[in-house]
Design a protein around this motif. Structure first.
Motif, PDB file in Angstrom:
ATOM      1  N   ARG A 137       0.813  -1.311   0.013  1.00 17.46           N
ATOM      2  CA  ARG A 137      -0.112   0.116  -0.063  1.00 17.46           C
ATOM      3  C   ARG A 137       0.869   1.366  -0.067  1.00 17.46           C
ATOM      4  N   GLU A 138       1.858   1.176   0.773  1.00 19.01           N
ATOM      5  CA  GLU A 138       2.967   2.357   0.864  1.00 19.01           C
ATOM      6  C   GLU A 138       3.290   2.839  -0.585  1.00 19.01           C
ATOM      7  N   ALA A 139       3.995   1.555  -1.155  1.00 19.22           N
ATOM      8  CA  ALA A 139       4.354   1.684  -2.684  1.00 19.22           C
ATOM      9  C   ALA A 139       3.405   2.459  -3.535  1.00 19.22           C
ATOM     10  N   ILE A 140       2.148   2.136  -3.427  1.00 15.34           N
ATOM     11  CA  ILE A 140       1.095   2.729  -4.352  1.00 15.34           C
ATOM     12  C   ILE A 140       0.986   4.155  -3.777  1.00 15.34           C
ATOM     13  N   TYR A 149      -7.363  -1.892  -4.900  1.00 17.83           N
ATOM     14  CA  TYR A 149      -6.299  -2.650  -4.449  1.00 17.83           C
ATOM     15  C   TYR A 149      -6.045  -2.208  -2.917  1.00 17.83           C
ATOM     16  N   LEU A 150      -5.960  -0.908  -2.613  1.00 25.44           N
ATOM     17  CA  LEU A 150      -5.759  -0.533  -1.269  1.00 25.44           C
ATOM     18  C   LEU A 150      -6.850  -0.758  -0.414  1.00 25.44           C
ATOM     19  N   HIS A 178       5.648 -10.190 -14.790  1.00 22.51           N
ATOM     20  CA  HIS A 178       4.354 -10.367 -13.911  1.00 22.51           C
ATOM     21  C   HIS A 178       3.619  -8.729 -13.512  1.00 22.51           C
ATOM     22  N   ALA A 179       4.522  -8.063 -13.295  1.00 20.29           N
ATOM     23  CA  ALA A 179       4.375  -6.564 -12.911  1.00 20.29           C
ATOM     24  C   ALA A 179       3.551  -5.979 -13.977  1.00 20.29           C
ATOM     25  N   ASP A 188       1.947   3.824 -11.786  1.00 17.16           N
ATOM     26  CA  ASP A 188       2.487   2.629 -12.525  1.00 17.16           C
ATOM     27  C   ASP A 188       3.653   1.877 -11.743  1.00 17.16           C
ATOM     28  N   ALA A 189       4.425   2.779 -11.192  1.00 21.44           N
ATOM     29  CA  ALA A 189       5.741   2.210 -10.493  1.00 21.44           C
ATOM     30  C   ALA A 189       5.109   1.587  -9.071  1.00 21.44           C
ATOM     31  N   GLY A 190       4.117   2.037  -8.275  1.00 28.08           N
ATOM     32  CA  GLY A 190       3.539   1.908  -7.088  1.00 28.08           C
ATOM     33  C   GLY A 190       2.916   0.414  -7.281  1.00 28.08           C
ATOM     34  N   MET A 191       2.210   0.402  -8.269  1.00 28.58           N
ATOM     35  CA  MET A 191       1.484  -0.784  -8.523  1.00 28.58           C
ATOM     36  C   MET A 191       2.413  -2.054  -8.878  1.00 28.58           C
TER      37      MET A 191
END
Length: 373
Positions: free
Chosen positions: A186-189, A279-280, A266-267, A214-217
């Motif tokens: 969640r923090e990355a997003i 997602y969050l 995968h990402a 994009d990077a966070g997901m």
């Protein structure tokens, strides 16, 4: 949109456990097989965080489902016998009302105005879908991963509505390791500038100029995939094999090992296929769920409030996200509640994702159990 997808309209307003309510909400679902005249052969599947209701192919949608090898005529979940229902979780963007849906009060997407979501809300919404199909009691309730927690909530909130239960790689409450991983996801997003406090472009397509995390997901998905498999499988599949020189990224610290390339692929397949706010919300709902709330602070006492006749509890020794001891805890609690419980501990190297990969072992356990019902 899948031609097989159906919708159940939720009561309006639909009250949420942690406050607030949804107006005009619905959940998506798909079905396979035929409901018996006595309506006593219904089997409900509740999914993990990201899957849709499309668990298997059908004449209305021949594309393979996420549990294609498990569901169908003559398979472990035999649609010649069972009327199978798979409900997309409330809060998911795969057809159900979610943060990306339009708020009828404003005419704009909910985004972060979506009420706080719990897995109890997911369970109650699924129960509405089942009830609208004219089913008072499920022959069997199957819950996988997050869906297994939703299934426990379903049985606690709707006693007498389930005869048998299959618990697949789940937990009665999130343990610190699982909470820590999901917190990092969640923090990355949230820290990705493209998240824009939840106001990113909801339909970015392939636009390079879209405001989107994009990077966070991508990081969230990579963290997930790492925990879904086991160290044993990572070692066996990739060891320390490096990419050929022409496959490596030229910039410093670029992708160099095969395992990095695997995670990146995968990402890339996931990033723009799932709504970040959804997602969050679902991730946090997984952390919040705790059977102990129903047992005066005791998981054991909470599980003892679940009244069913039979249960199959499956766990994997290599699962680091939902450890085997949590499956044992569920089995013991249901046994103490009076259910006839079968406990199956598998040694699959695939870790938490084994139920999607080691179909032979899971089919043997699930098909055998259903054959005895």
């Amino acid at each position: 949109m899948s031609d097989a997808r159906r919708y159940a309209d939720l009561p309006s307003p639909f009250p949420m456990k942690r406050g607030g309510a949804l107006a005009g909400a619905r959940v998506a679902y798909e079905t396979w097989g035929a409901l018996a005249p006595a309506r006593d052969n219904a089997l409900l599947i509740l999914t993990g965080l990201s899957p849709s209701a499309h668990a298997a192919s059908s004449p209305d949608d021949p594309s393979p489902g996420w549990w294609e090898a498990m569901i169908g005529p003559g398979k472990a979940i035999d649609t010649d016998r069972w009327f199978v229902i798979c409900v997309n979780s409330l809060g998911s963007d795969k057809g159900s009302t979610c943060p990306a849906s339009t708020n009828p009060a404003t005419g704009e997407p909910y985004r972060l105005d979506f009420p706080e979501l719990s897995l109890e809300d997911v369970a109650n919404a699924a129960h509405v879908a089942v009830s609208q199909l004219g089913i008072d009691r499920l022959a069997c309730l199957v819950g996988c991963s997050m869906g297994g927690m939703s299934a426990l909530a379903y049985m606690l909130l709707h006693p007498g509505s389930v005869r048998a239960h299959i618990s697949v790689d789940t937990a009665p409450q999130a343990q610190p390791f699982a909470i820590a991983i999901r917190s990092l996801q969640r923090e990355a997003i949230r820290l990705d500038p493209g998240w824009a406090r939840g106001t990113y472009d909801l339909h970015p397509g392939d636009r390079a100029d879209a405001t989107y995390p994009d990077a966070g997901m991508s990081i969230a998905r990579k963290l997930g995939v790492i925990t879904y498999r086991s160290a044993m499988e990572w070692n066996g599949r990739f060891a320390r094999i490096r990419l050929d020189s022409d496959q490596r990224e030229e910039h410093p610290f670029g992708v160099e090992f095969q395992v990095e390339s695997y995670l990146q692929a995968h990402a890339e397949r996931f990033v723009r296929t799932f709504d970040p706010n959804s997602y969050l919300y679902l991730s946090r709902a997984s952390d919040w769920f705790d059977v102990a709330e129903y047992g005066h602070g005791s998981v054991r006492e909470g599980l003892r409030r679940i009244c069913i006749e039979q249960a199959l509890v499956i766990g994997v020794s290599t699962d680091i996200l939902f450890p085997l001891e949590q499956q044992e805890q569920i089995a013991e609690g249901l046994r103490e509640a009076g259910a006839d419980v079968e406990f199956v501990a598998l040694d699959s190297p695939q870790g938490h994702d084994a139920f999607l990969v080691d179909i032979e072992s899971y089919s043997r356990a699930i098909g055998g159990f259903l054959g005895r019902l």
